[in-house]
Design a protein around this motif. Structure first.
Motif, mmCIF file in Angstrom:
data_model
loop_
_atom_site.group_PDB
_atom_site.id
_atom_site.type_symbol
_atom_site.label_atom_id
_atom_site.label_comp_id
_atom_site.label_asym_id
_atom_site.label_seq_id
_atom_site.Cartn_x
_atom_site.Cartn_y
_atom_site.Cartn_z
ATOM 1 N N ARG A 31 0.819 -1.208 0.000
ATOM 2 C CA ARG A 31 0.000 0.000 0.000
ATOM 3 C C ARG A 31 0.856 1.262 0.000
ATOM 4 O O ARG A 31 0.329 2.366 -0.101
ATOM 5 C CB ARG A 31 -0.944 0.011 1.201
ATOM 6 C CG ARG A 31 -1.916 -1.143 1.184
ATOM 7 C CD ARG A 31 -2.863 -1.110 2.349
ATOM 8 N NE ARG A 31 -3.784 0.014 2.265
ATOM 9 C CZ ARG A 31 -4.671 0.297 3.207
ATOM 10 N NH1 ARG A 31 -4.731 -0.417 4.291
ATOM 11 N NH2 ARG A 31 -5.488 1.325 3.059
ATOM 12 N N PHE A 34 7.915 3.680 2.145
ATOM 13 C CA PHE A 34 8.287 4.937 2.777
ATOM 14 C C PHE A 34 9.784 4.966 3.047
ATOM 15 O O PHE A 34 10.364 3.965 3.471
ATOM 16 C CB PHE A 34 7.540 5.101 4.106
ATOM 17 C CG PHE A 34 6.047 5.045 3.971
ATOM 18 C CD1 PHE A 34 5.380 3.829 3.911
ATOM 19 C CD2 PHE A 34 5.301 6.206 3.908
ATOM 20 C CE1 PHE A 34 4.002 3.767 3.781
ATOM 21 C CE2 PHE A 34 3.922 6.158 3.780
ATOM 22 C CZ PHE A 34 3.272 4.933 3.712
ATOM 23 N N TYR A 36 12.565 7.088 5.393
ATOM 24 C CA TYR A 36 12.750 7.997 6.513
ATOM 25 C C TYR A 36 14.238 8.203 6.732
ATOM 26 O O TYR A 36 15.058 7.332 6.472
ATOM 27 C CB TYR A 36 12.156 7.417 7.806
ATOM 28 C CG TYR A 36 10.649 7.347 7.855
ATOM 29 C CD1 TYR A 36 9.966 6.266 7.322
ATOM 30 C CD2 TYR A 36 9.910 8.348 8.482
ATOM 31 C CE1 TYR A 36 8.579 6.197 7.384
ATOM 32 C CE2 TYR A 36 8.522 8.285 8.558
ATOM 33 C CZ TYR A 36 7.873 7.206 8.003
ATOM 34 O OH TYR A 36 6.500 7.140 8.075
ATOM 35 N N PRO A 44 12.441 8.952 13.538
ATOM 36 C CA PRO A 44 12.534 8.975 12.076
ATOM 37 C C PRO A 44 11.829 10.194 11.485
ATOM 38 O O PRO A 44 10.726 10.548 11.905
ATOM 39 C CB PRO A 44 11.831 7.683 11.663
ATOM 40 C CG PRO A 44 11.914 6.790 12.859
ATOM 41 C CD PRO A 44 11.810 7.713 14.031
ATOM 42 N N THR A 49 7.100 9.016 0.120
ATOM 43 C CA THR A 49 6.186 7.896 -0.019
ATOM 44 C C THR A 49 6.071 7.548 -1.500
ATOM 45 O O THR A 49 5.892 8.438 -2.330
ATOM 46 C CB THR A 49 4.776 8.229 0.499
ATOM 47 O OG1 THR A 49 4.858 8.711 1.833
ATOM 48 C CG2 THR A 49 3.897 6.994 0.462
ATOM 49 N N LEU A 87 16.059 4.763 6.724
ATOM 50 C CA LEU A 87 15.162 3.629 6.972
ATOM 51 C C LEU A 87 14.136 3.517 5.851
ATOM 52 O O LEU A 87 13.588 4.517 5.392
ATOM 53 C CB LEU A 87 14.418 3.821 8.293
ATOM 54 C CG LEU A 87 15.241 3.797 9.579
ATOM 55 C CD1 LEU A 87 14.426 4.356 10.735
ATOM 56 C CD2 LEU A 87 15.703 2.389 9.885
ATOM 57 N N LEU A 91 4.133 -0.563 3.855
ATOM 58 C CA LEU A 91 2.818 -0.672 4.483
ATOM 59 C C LEU A 91 2.109 -1.854 3.845
ATOM 60 O O LEU A 91 1.842 -1.858 2.638
ATOM 61 C CB LEU A 91 2.024 0.615 4.278
ATOM 62 C CG LEU A 91 0.636 0.661 4.900
ATOM 63 C CD1 LEU A 91 0.714 0.476 6.411
ATOM 64 C CD2 LEU A 91 -0.045 1.984 4.569
ATOM 65 N N THR A 95 -2.079 -6.477 6.543
ATOM 66 C CA THR A 95 -2.048 -6.286 7.994
ATOM 67 C C THR A 95 -2.187 -4.833 8.420
ATOM 68 O O THR A 95 -2.383 -4.560 9.595
ATOM 69 C CB THR A 95 -0.723 -6.812 8.572
ATOM 70 O OG1 THR A 95 0.351 -6.015 8.049
ATOM 71 C CG2 THR A 95 -0.505 -8.270 8.228
ATOM 72 N N ASN A 96 -2.069 -3.898 7.490
ATOM 73 C CA ASN A 96 -2.064 -2.460 7.809
ATOM 74 C C ASN A 96 -0.899 -2.056 8.714
ATOM 75 O O ASN A 96 -0.968 -1.010 9.364
ATOM 76 C CB ASN A 96 -3.371 -2.035 8.470
ATOM 77 C CG ASN A 96 -4.427 -1.668 7.444
ATOM 78 O OD1 ASN A 96 -4.106 -1.261 6.334
ATOM 79 N ND2 ASN A 96 -5.666 -1.841 7.814
ATOM 80 N N LYS A 97 0.139 -2.884 8.755
ATOM 81 C CA LYS A 97 1.310 -2.553 9.567
ATOM 82 C C LYS A 97 2.394 -1.939 8.693
ATOM 83 O O LYS A 97 2.571 -2.316 7.529
ATOM 84 C CB LYS A 97 1.875 -3.809 10.219
ATOM 85 C CG LYS A 97 1.015 -4.424 11.283
ATOM 86 C CD LYS A 97 1.699 -5.668 11.828
ATOM 87 C CE LYS A 97 0.786 -6.415 12.755
ATOM 88 N NZ LYS A 97 1.388 -7.686 13.207
ATOM 89 N N LEU A 98 3.155 -1.033 9.303
ATOM 90 C CA LEU A 98 4.327 -0.452 8.666
ATOM 91 C C LEU A 98 5.524 -1.275 9.122
ATOM 92 O O LEU A 98 5.847 -1.276 10.312
ATOM 93 C CB LEU A 98 4.449 1.006 9.093
ATOM 94 C CG LEU A 98 5.340 1.933 8.285
ATOM 95 C CD1 LEU A 98 4.900 2.004 6.839
ATOM 96 C CD2 LEU A 98 5.357 3.314 8.903
ATOM 97 N N ILE A 99 6.156 -1.987 8.180
ATOM 98 C CA ILE A 99 7.256 -2.890 8.496
ATOM 99 C C ILE A 99 8.559 -2.237 8.055
ATOM 100 O O ILE A 99 8.716 -1.896 6.875
ATOM 101 C CB ILE A 99 7.100 -4.240 7.775
ATOM 102 C CG1 ILE A 99 5.705 -4.827 8.018
ATOM 103 C CG2 ILE A 99 8.204 -5.202 8.208
ATOM 104 C CD1 ILE A 99 5.401 -5.135 9.459
ATOM 105 N N PHE A 100 9.492 -2.104 9.006
ATOM 106 C CA PHE A 100 10.747 -1.418 8.738
ATOM 107 C C PHE A 100 11.884 -2.378 8.450
ATOM 108 O O PHE A 100 11.925 -3.493 8.975
ATOM 109 C CB PHE A 100 11.144 -0.562 9.945
ATOM 110 C CG PHE A 100 10.436 0.738 10.033
ATOM 111 C CD1 PHE A 100 9.195 0.834 10.636
ATOM 112 C CD2 PHE A 100 11.005 1.895 9.516
ATOM 113 C CE1 PHE A 100 8.525 2.046 10.716
ATOM 114 C CE2 PHE A 100 10.347 3.109 9.598
ATOM 115 C CZ PHE A 100 9.106 3.184 10.196
ATOM 116 N N GLY A 101 12.846 -1.901 7.649
ATOM 117 C CA GLY A 101 14.127 -2.563 7.541
ATOM 118 C C GLY A 101 15.024 -2.095 8.678
ATOM 119 O O GLY A 101 14.628 -1.269 9.507
ATOM 120 N N THR A 102 16.266 -2.612 8.697
ATOM 121 C CA THR A 102 17.186 -2.260 9.780
ATOM 122 C C THR A 102 17.970 -0.992 9.486
ATOM 123 O O THR A 102 18.683 -0.506 10.349
ATOM 124 C CB THR A 102 18.159 -3.405 10.053
ATOM 125 O OG1 THR A 102 18.806 -3.758 8.829
ATOM 126 C CG2 THR A 102 17.442 -4.623 10.607
#
Lengths: 110, 113
Positions: A31, A34, A36, A44, A49, A87, A91, A95-102
């Motif tokens: 979705r 992003f 940051y 962040p 986007t 970062l 999205l 799950t509507n979650k924002l999943i980040f890399g390291t």
């Protein structure tokens, strides 16, 4: 499983030396992707986007691009003030979650 | 306010104590997120609210962690019986909706000694 992988983990550049940071992802129904910037001890800070493959966004010396599998953050003629951790996050539509890399820790030396 | 505000900025507590971390989102933002970030890692999802209700709390590590947002604005993350492994930076973010850009606060650095 939704996953974000950033490379390299760390990058050292000389001032003016252009380069790119990579963000590879697997996600159920993208979705949005992003970028940051995070300075030490800070939260962040939003940069870009991207919503669909082929999309590009630019801001000063930074340009973000998106394909179906990865995103690049291109840094043109960087300055020492561009030093930070960058970062990437996706999205997930499932799950509507924002999943980040390291993150990629960028150091630009004068 | 102009941005997401988190208080306190730093919290040192003893193992076993209870702590509350506060997040004041951007005015008008209906979605609110809590993340935890350990040194050298990206933010890890804990919970998000859409309005007053917790839409997804699947990231909370165990039942010592709890968050509320009673009036759909300010949120409090509560940690009971703190452990040394809870030490991290706790980040809050808010957005206009779950498919919109999330803006982060400065974080609360929690240290459990």
């Amino acid at each position: 499983e939704d996953q974000v992988t950033q490379s390299p983990e760390a990058l050292r550049l000389q001032e003016g030396e252009s380069s790119s940071l990579n963000c590879s992802y697997t996600v159920s129904g993208l979705r949005g992707l992003f970028w940051y910037r995070q300075d030490p001890g800070k939260g962040p800070e939003f940069l870009f986007t991207l919503y669909s493959a082929g999309e590009e966004k630019e801001k000063e010396r930074l340009k973000a691009t998106l394909t179906k599998k990865e995103s690049f953050l291109h840094i043109t003629a960087p300055k020492p003030e561009d030093s930070a951790t960058y970062l990437c996050a996706v999205l997930s539509g499932a799950t509507n979650k924002l999943i980040f890399g390291t993150g990629t820790l960028l150091a630009v030396q004068p | 306010g102009a941005g997401v505000s988190q208080t306190p900025s730093n919290k040192v507590t003893e193992k076993g104590k209870y702590v509350e971390l506060r997040c004041d989102p951007i005015s008008g933002h209906t979605a609110l997120y809590w993340y935890r970030q350990s040194l050298g890692q990206g933010p890890e999802f804990l919970i998000y609210f859409q309005g007053t209700g917790a839409a997804d709390d699947s990231g909370l590590p165990n039942d010592r962690f709890f968050a509320v947002r009673p009036e759909g604005s300010v949120s409090t993350l509560k940690i009971q019986r703190t452990e040394r492994g809870d030490s991290a930076v706790y980040l809050c973010a808010s957005s206009l909706g779950t498919d919109r850009t999330a803006f982060f606060g400065q974080g609360t650095r929690l240290t459990v000694v």
